[in-house]
Motif scaffolding. Structure first.
Motif: not given
Length: 386
Positions: A75-79, A82-86, A123-127, A131-137
């Motif tokens: 679920t954190l992966l899916k968030l 949205p958290l970063y953009v927000a 502070k939370i959305a950045m990591p 982490a999502w980006w590198f998981q995807r790559r």
């Protein structure tokens, strides 16, 4: 009636919510929280309801920890997006006249019915985002992927610096950098930056007499930021003004000696020589009363917490959880190092609290969320093993 009698006891129904919690990490948090309550009682008992409010903030952080621990990493992966953009959109909104709230020359807050500080989200959305980006790559990382990660990091950091809020910018920048580093950033790129930074610091120190003159303007820095660096280099140039914070902090730490003056016996603290003694400079108040021994024990408490967090990261089941846990853990190191460094006079004064010790509701909630994510990752590791 039969169904009611056949229902399991309450403790059995709530037990799954606590299953998998990392007891060692929880113990480290309790140690630091206990030190924070003791220190806040001494430093803040005569400042209204500061001690009671600090305890309330800790309970709120504990609640956030518990809630975040129930959120699975999937679920954190899916968030992440949205958290970063927000967070970025809210930072941009602070630039809109009428929405951005300015206090003491800084536009860090946003009025959307309630006043919030968007930079705290990052502070939370950045990591999470990186982490999502590198998981995807995963398995196909190229130099371009690190460049894109750098852009994702620098955008919100630039917006936070513009507010200006150098302390939060450092925390967000470091959290993002830790993800990029753990993802495999080459030392060939890191070492030149470190060398340039060391040379720049050496040049500033050697030319302090010339560049700290009132008529000298520093590029890319505001006047108060220049003053903080110049004051760090020589606080005695303005001992009752810009250098007062650093000088009084150093006096308090030094006067504590080896074992300290004793609980609630800190003269620098209770005679109000230490500025911001319940927030940014609480480490000076702690060191005055508990001395070198207490300071070393507090540092060991943070080392214990960080070491446990890194073990959780090392055992995490996916790239996403490993990078996220590692970045959040080292964020605690950044908090502690920057706060203790600025109070001790080895770093410029910036608004970075000491985790669990300093007063601050927003920072405490952010810490609770970070610890909750670590707990969630630790729980997912155990589920994979079973």
């Amino acid at each position: 009636m039969t169904a009611a009698f056949g229902a399991p006891p309450l403790w059995q129904r709530v037990k799954p919510a606590f299953t998998g919690f990392d007891v060692v990490l929880g113990f480290a948090v309790l140690l630091l929280a206990g030190a924070g309550l003791v220190t806040m009682y001494s430093a803040g008992y005569d400042t209204g309801t500061r001690f009671v409010d600090h305890g309330r903030n800790m309970l709120l952080a504990l609640l956030m920890l518990f809630i975040a621990a129930q959120v699975p990493p999937q679920t954190l992966l899916k968030l992440a997006i949205p958290l970063y953009v927000a967070g970025v959109v809210l930072l941009l909104m602070t630039l809109v006249p009428g929405l951005g709230v300015t206090k003491k020359g800084a536009t860090r807050w946003l009025n959307i019915g309630v006043v919030i500080q968007p930079s705290e989200i990052l502070k939370i959305a950045m990591p999470l985002m990186l982490a999502w980006w590198f998981q995807r790559r995963e398995g196909q990382l190229r130099a371009l992927d690190f460049a894109i990660a750098g852009l994702l990091l620098l955008l919100p950091v630039a917006l936070i610096v513009k507010q200006p809020d150098l302390g939060t910018a450092i925390l967000v920048l470091s959290a993002g950098f830790y993800v990029i580093f753990f993802a495999g950033l080459s030392w060939r790129l890191i070492v030149p930056v470190l060398v340039v930074g060391a040379l720049a610091i050496t040049a500033v120190v050697l030319s302090e007499d010339r560049i700290c003159q009132p008529d000298v303007k520093w590029p890319m820095l505001r006047e108060y930021q220049k003053n903080r660096i110049c004051t760090l280099l020589d606080p005695t140039t303005d001992p009752l003004g810009k250098g007062f914070h650093i000088i009084q902090g150093e006096i308090a730490i030094g006067s504590g000696g080896t074992t300290g003056k004793g609980f609630m016996k800190g003269t620098q603290t209770h005679l109000e020589f230490i500025p911001e003694r319940t927030t940014d400079f609480i480490f000076a108040a702690f060191s005055e009363e508990f001395g070198l021994v207490g300071g070393v024990c507090l540092m060991l408490g943070f080392v214990f917490l960080i070491f446990r967090g890194l073990l959780i990261a090392a055992d995490a089941p996916t790239v996403f959880t490993r990078l996220l846990a590692g970045a959040i853990t080292l964020s605690f190191f950044t908090y502690a190092f920057v706060n203790m460094g600025m109070v001790s006079g080895i770093l410029p004064v910036v608004g970075v609290p000491l985790p669990f010790i300093s007063y601050g509701g927003t920072a405490m909630v952010t810490l609770g969320l970070g610890l909750g994510i670590l707990m969630s990752i630790a729980k997912s590791r155990r589920l994979v093993q079973t």
